[in-house]
Design an enzyme around this catalytic site. Structure first.
Site, mmCIF file in Angstrom:
data_model
loop_
_atom_site.group_PDB
_atom_site.id
_atom_site.type_symbol
_atom_site.label_atom_id
_atom_site.label_comp_id
_atom_site.label_asym_id
_atom_site.label_seq_id
_atom_site.Cartn_x
_atom_site.Cartn_y
_atom_site.Cartn_z
ATOM 1 N N HIS A 1 10.157 -84.971 96.848
ATOM 2 C CA HIS A 1 9.832 -86.384 96.886
ATOM 3 C C HIS A 1 11.102 -87.060 95.858
ATOM 4 O O HIS A 1 10.984 -88.176 95.733
ATOM 5 C CB HIS A 1 8.616 -86.817 96.128
ATOM 6 C CG HIS A 1 8.224 -88.056 96.482
ATOM 7 N ND1 HIS A 1 7.934 -88.961 95.124
ATOM 8 C CD2 HIS A 1 7.983 -89.030 97.481
ATOM 9 C CE1 HIS A 1 7.788 -90.419 95.698
ATOM 10 N NE2 HIS A 1 7.619 -90.308 96.829
ATOM 11 N N LYS B 1 14.509 -88.372 94.567
ATOM 12 C CA LYS B 1 15.540 -89.293 94.898
ATOM 13 C C LYS B 1 16.760 -89.206 93.867
ATOM 14 O O LYS B 1 16.416 -89.947 92.960
ATOM 15 C CB LYS B 1 14.986 -90.765 95.230
ATOM 16 C CG LYS B 1 13.641 -90.677 96.031
ATOM 17 C CD LYS B 1 12.968 -91.952 96.082
ATOM 18 C CE LYS B 1 11.823 -92.078 97.026
ATOM 19 N NZ LYS B 1 10.876 -91.111 96.313
ATOM 20 N N ASP C 1 30.667 -87.042 91.786
ATOM 21 C CA ASP C 1 31.586 -86.402 91.094
ATOM 22 C C ASP C 1 30.959 -85.609 89.631
ATOM 23 O O ASP C 1 31.648 -85.478 88.739
ATOM 24 C CB ASP C 1 32.658 -87.480 90.312
ATOM 25 C CG ASP C 1 33.507 -87.867 91.761
ATOM 26 O OD1 ASP C 1 33.580 -87.143 92.549
ATOM 27 O OD2 ASP C 1 34.082 -88.850 91.608
ATOM 28 N N HIS D 1 6.973 -100.995 95.420
ATOM 29 C CA HIS D 1 7.086 -99.580 95.346
ATOM 30 C C HIS D 1 7.801 -99.218 93.826
ATOM 31 O O HIS D 1 8.297 -98.081 93.941
ATOM 32 C CB HIS D 1 8.255 -99.279 96.503
ATOM 33 C CG HIS D 1 8.204 -98.041 96.795
ATOM 34 N ND1 HIS D 1 9.166 -96.768 96.609
ATOM 35 C CD2 HIS D 1 7.074 -97.072 97.517
ATOM 36 C CE1 HIS D 1 8.931 -95.604 97.215
ATOM 37 N NE2 HIS D 1 7.653 -95.956 97.794
ATOM 38 N N LYS E 1 8.152 -97.731 90.199
ATOM 39 C CA LYS E 1 7.440 -96.611 89.475
ATOM 40 C C LYS E 1 8.037 -96.607 88.117
ATOM 41 O O LYS E 1 9.247 -96.487 87.676
ATOM 42 C CB LYS E 1 7.814 -95.204 90.096
ATOM 43 C CG LYS E 1 7.533 -95.273 91.790
ATOM 44 C CD LYS E 1 8.479 -94.137 92.220
ATOM 45 C CE LYS E 1 8.740 -94.254 93.977
ATOM 46 N NZ LYS E 1 7.244 -94.284 94.629
ATOM 47 N N ASP F 1 5.603 -99.484 73.956
ATOM 48 C CA ASP F 1 6.074 -100.128 72.784
ATOM 49 C C ASP F 1 7.160 -100.785 72.883
ATOM 50 O O ASP F 1 7.994 -100.585 71.760
ATOM 51 C CB ASP F 1 5.727 -99.189 71.621
ATOM 52 C CG ASP F 1 4.258 -98.889 71.379
ATOM 53 O OD1 ASP F 1 3.340 -99.595 71.854
ATOM 54 O OD2 ASP F 1 3.986 -97.554 70.826
#
Length: 438
Positions: free
Chosen positions: A179, A181, A186, A356, A358, A363
């Site tokens: 999952h 991404k 370079d 979507h 995440k 703090d």
């Protein structure tokens, strides 16, 4: 002439041998998957105590995370928040166009649309000018990609591999997907976050057709470890171990952010994502902000979040509202809201489109970004990549973005939860039975 009907006394015709073999193997595979799901061990969380008082100011959570996860604590990094496709895709494509030596793209989602075709064109163009281009696609999540685009990239010289395509020899781990991404150019600039390569992510979350999401541009020594997460999955898919300065060049400090890379794999006896959540919740003193498209946590994590709220930490949870790409997850998530609200957690549902994002911010100094969702699949079943970032300036930017999202959300109260019908509550509880696979 009509074919005579078969006499009841005649034996029924047998299925061809190859069909019977497929049915046998399919049944055995399904039985094995059900056994694996039922026998899976609970999340390996630490005891619900901390050697120092929860919320104590003397705890350097970045140091603690690095030590407990046996992960590097890198200094000198720079993180840039990119909001929605209008900012994310141009930044990624610009780096691909400017690549000199290597482009590595690992993605769970590669679907359809103009933006997906544009990425294929740019990856092919980079390969034609001599850049080492490697594209790693999850065989389940990226199954919608146009085969012509794959052929186009390969003919240009790009290497394209599929992570765990369905075969007889991997039925036992086909449910374990990558999952992650990750885009690394370079070996010096990396991107990670929640975005897939698909038309759903273009635009600026302006309506239901354009999703809300974050991605992050990363520079500095921590990039090496995002490259490592790509290399790990590439090694399995291709049997090739990546090496050399084109992949792992020397990296100098470029900013003020400290970062702990957290690369997890299914089957680990000890997984870093739930421990990271738990430590962030237990050490929070003032505020916890969470955004997640899928809120189906382990009970221990839910207790950690409620415990923080009960001791006075301001805890806010942002989840999708009427637009959700998985109705089953939405139903299961609703079963948690009563307990959270009773504990003092504020729960908001995002209204304009699919959310979507995440994100966890504690703090206004420490943030967790990357690919994991707040669910069992990310914690127990998938390969994931996350980064814990200690940088007050970066965290403040995330808080501002989060606050803007709250202004486009509706808060759920106890009155809302109590108005749900018996049928709705039954449906939600039934969905929760699949928690381990959500």
């Amino acid at each position: 002439m009509a074919e005579p009907r078969q006499s009841p006394d005649c034996p029924p015709r047998k299925l061809p041998l190859w069909i019977r073999i497929l049915l046998v193997f399919g049944s055995l595979s399904l039985a094995w998957q059900l056994y694996s799901w039922a026998a899976s061990e609970p999340i390996d969380l630490p005891p619900q105590t901390l050697s120092t008082r929860p919320g104590a100011g003397s705890v350097d959570v970045a140091v603690m995370l690095a030590a407990h996860l046996n992960a590097p604590l890198t200094a000198g990094n720079r993180f840039t928040l990119l909001e929605n496709g209008d900012e994310i895709f141009p930044a990624m494509l610009a780096e691909i166009r400017n690549a000199k030596r290597s482009v590595h793209l690992l993605t769970y989602v590669y679907w359809t649309g103009d933006i997906a075709h544009t990425f294929a064109n740019e990856l092919a163009a980079a390969a034609r000018r001599g850049v080492e281009v490697r594209l790693l696609l999850d065989a389940f999540g990226a199954r919608k990609i146009d085969p012509d685009w794959v052929e186009q990239m390969e003919q240009a010289g790009a290497e394209v591999e599929w992570f765990r395509p369905l075969r007889w020899d991997n039925l036992d781990n086909f449910n374990n997907r990558t999952h992650r991404k990750v885009l690394v150019v370079d070996g010096r600039v990396a991107f990670t976050g929640g975005v897939g390569i698909a038309q759903e992510w273009v635009g600026d979350a302006q309506d239901a057709e354009h999703w809300r999401d974050d991605h992050f541009r990363i520079e500095g020594p921590v990039v090496r470890y995002l490259q490592g997460s790509f290399a790990e999955n590439w090694r399995e898919a291709s049997d090739v171990v990546l090496a050399g300065d084109a992949v792992f060049p020397p990296l100098q400090p470029v900013g003020d952010a400290r970062a702990v890379p957290i690369s997890t794999a299914p089957g680990d006896h000890f997984t870093g994502i739930p421990l990271t959540y738990w430590m962030m919740f237990r050490t929070a003193r003032e505020e916890i902000l969470i955004a997640t498209p899928y809120y189906v946590p382990d009970p221990n994590l839910e207790l950690g979040l409620m415990e923080a709220a009960r001791r006075g930490v301001k805890v806010t949870l942002l989840v999708p509202g009427p637009y959700q790409d998985s109705a089953l997850v939405r139903y299961a998530s609703r079963t948690y809201y009563r307990g959270l609200i009773e504990a003092g957690v504020r729960v908001f549902e995002f209204q304009p489109t699919v959310m979507h994002t995440k994100l966890v911010v504690v703090d206004r100094t420490l943030a967790l970004i990357g690919s994991p969702n707040f669910d069992s699949r990310s914690i127990e079943l998938n390969y994931e990549i996350a980064v814990a970032v200690h940088d007050p300036e970066f965290a403040q930017r995330l808080v501002a973005s989060y606050t803007h999202d709250l202004s486009r959300s509706e808060e759920l109260g106890m009155r809302d939860v109590e108005q749900w019908s018996l049928l709705e509550r039954t449906r939600d509880s039934a969905a929760l039975l699949l928690r381990d696979q959500l």
